[in-house]
Design an enzyme around this catalytic site. Structure first.
Site, short mmCIF file in Angstrom:
data_model
loop_
_atom_site.label_atom_id
_atom_site.label_comp_id
_atom_site.label_asym_id
_atom_site.label_seq_id
_atom_site.Cartn_x
_atom_site.Cartn_y
_atom_site.Cartn_z
N ILE A 1 6.37 18.89 20.84
CA ILE A 1 6.18 19.57 19.56
C ILE A 1 7.44 19.41 18.71
CG2 ILE A 1 5.70 21.77 18.42
CD1 ILE A 1 4.28 22.70 20.93
N ASN B 1 4.60 18.89 13.88
CA ASN B 1 4.66 20.14 13.13
C ASN B 1 5.81 20.17 12.13
OD1 ASN B 1 4.48 23.23 12.71
ND2 ASN B 1 6.48 22.98 13.70
N TYR C 1 6.04 17.37 -2.00
CA TYR C 1 5.40 18.02 -0.85
C TYR C 1 3.91 17.68 -0.78
CZ TYR C 1 3.77 21.76 2.25
OH TYR C 1 3.18 22.46 3.27
N LYS D 1 1.86 15.50 2.23
CA LYS D 1 0.73 16.05 2.98
C LYS D 1 -0.54 15.21 2.77
CE LYS D 1 2.79 19.39 5.06
NZ LYS D 1 3.08 19.21 6.52
N VAL E 1 0.40 30.69 5.84
CA VAL E 1 0.97 31.40 6.98
C VAL E 1 2.31 32.01 6.58
CG1 VAL E 1 1.60 31.21 9.41
CG2 VAL E 1 -0.11 29.66 8.44
N THR F 1 5.60 32.23 7.01
CA THR F 1 6.68 31.50 7.67
C THR F 1 7.91 31.46 6.76
OG1 THR F 1 6.00 29.38 6.75
CG2 THR F 1 5.03 30.02 8.87
#
Length: 245
Positions: A8, A83, A150, A154, A185, A187
């Site tokens: 990961i 990730n 960004y 993606k 999320v 984060t």
């Protein structure tokens, strides 16, 4: 879930840290790759930490090769989870420097591509299930001002996943590769977006509103969601939304 082993990236915080903890709690060995380290993970049996700057591409192939050599004899699934990523630069494209743009794509797009390539190559002789999960975002589909770098990275992850899925579809002992959009999320990235100067970052108020109205999902919930997705077989190349789980 099958007896599994995981690699990961970006495991030192956020979704990567949470998922790593949950996998370790279920008895699965995890190798985390990140510049920083999580003290919570370092205390867990079964966890191996590799301190590495993912913008340095020269050592990625050897890194993956070394980890595949550690796959235990009783393992039924080996899984790479891409990730790691970054959010900045968050500003109009004409205000982004060449260095900022290059660094973002190095970490958020080029590194997952190289790691996936190395993973497929070095696991080819393993007679077990092989899986790659790329963490993506709704930003890969929906354009947003001041987030062009960004969003483009993606979108690239989404297309890369679909292309590799098309390559693997009719390959013997094919690799299952999917891109997962976990939704919004709570984060460090979300906090980073909310903390931007509102005049410089047009999307700042939208991120703040999502936080204040309780639209953000907890890392624990996304961790549970990803655990479910790991144990489910998908058509290779599929883009998986949070709602699909």
């Amino acid at each position: 879930m099958k007896r599994s082993q995981f690699i990961i990236t970006g495991a030192s915080r956020g979704i990567g840290e949470q998922l790593s903890l949950m996998l370790l709690e279920n008895g699965f060995p995890v190798t985390g790759i990140a510049r920083g380290q999580s003290e919570r993970l370092m205390q867990q049996p079964g966890y191996t930490h590799i301190h590495y700057d993912l913008a340095d591409h020269d050592g990625l192939d050897a890194l993956i090769q070394s980890q595949i050599h550690t796959v235990q004899d009783d393992i039924e699934l080996v899984c790479l989870i891409n990730n790691a990523g970054m959010l900045e630069p968050l500003k109009a494209i004409e205000r982004c420097s060449a260095k900022e743009i290059e660094h973002h794509f190095q970490v958020s797009l080029v590194t997952p591509i190289i790691l996936t390539s190395a993973f497929i190559r070095h696991t080819k002789k393993l007679n077990i299930k092989r899986k790659v999960i790329n963490l993506t975002s709704g930003s890969g589909t929906y354009p947003a001002p001041h987030m062009s770098v960004y969003c483009t990275a993606k979108a690239g992850i989404n297309m890369f996943t679909q292309c590799v899925g098309a390559e693997q579809q009719f390959t013997e002992n094919s690799v299952e590769i999917i891109a997962v959009d976990p939704g919004m999320v709570d984060t460090d990235m979300q906090r980073q977006a909310r903390s931007q100067d509102r005049e410089a970052f047009e999307m700042g108020p939208a991120f703040q509103q999502a936080y204040e109205t309780g639209q953000l999902l907890a890392k624990e919930e996304i961790g549970r969601h990803l655990l479910r997705l790991i144990g489910v077989s998908f058509d290779t190349g599929k883009l998986v939304m949070y709602s699909d789980g």
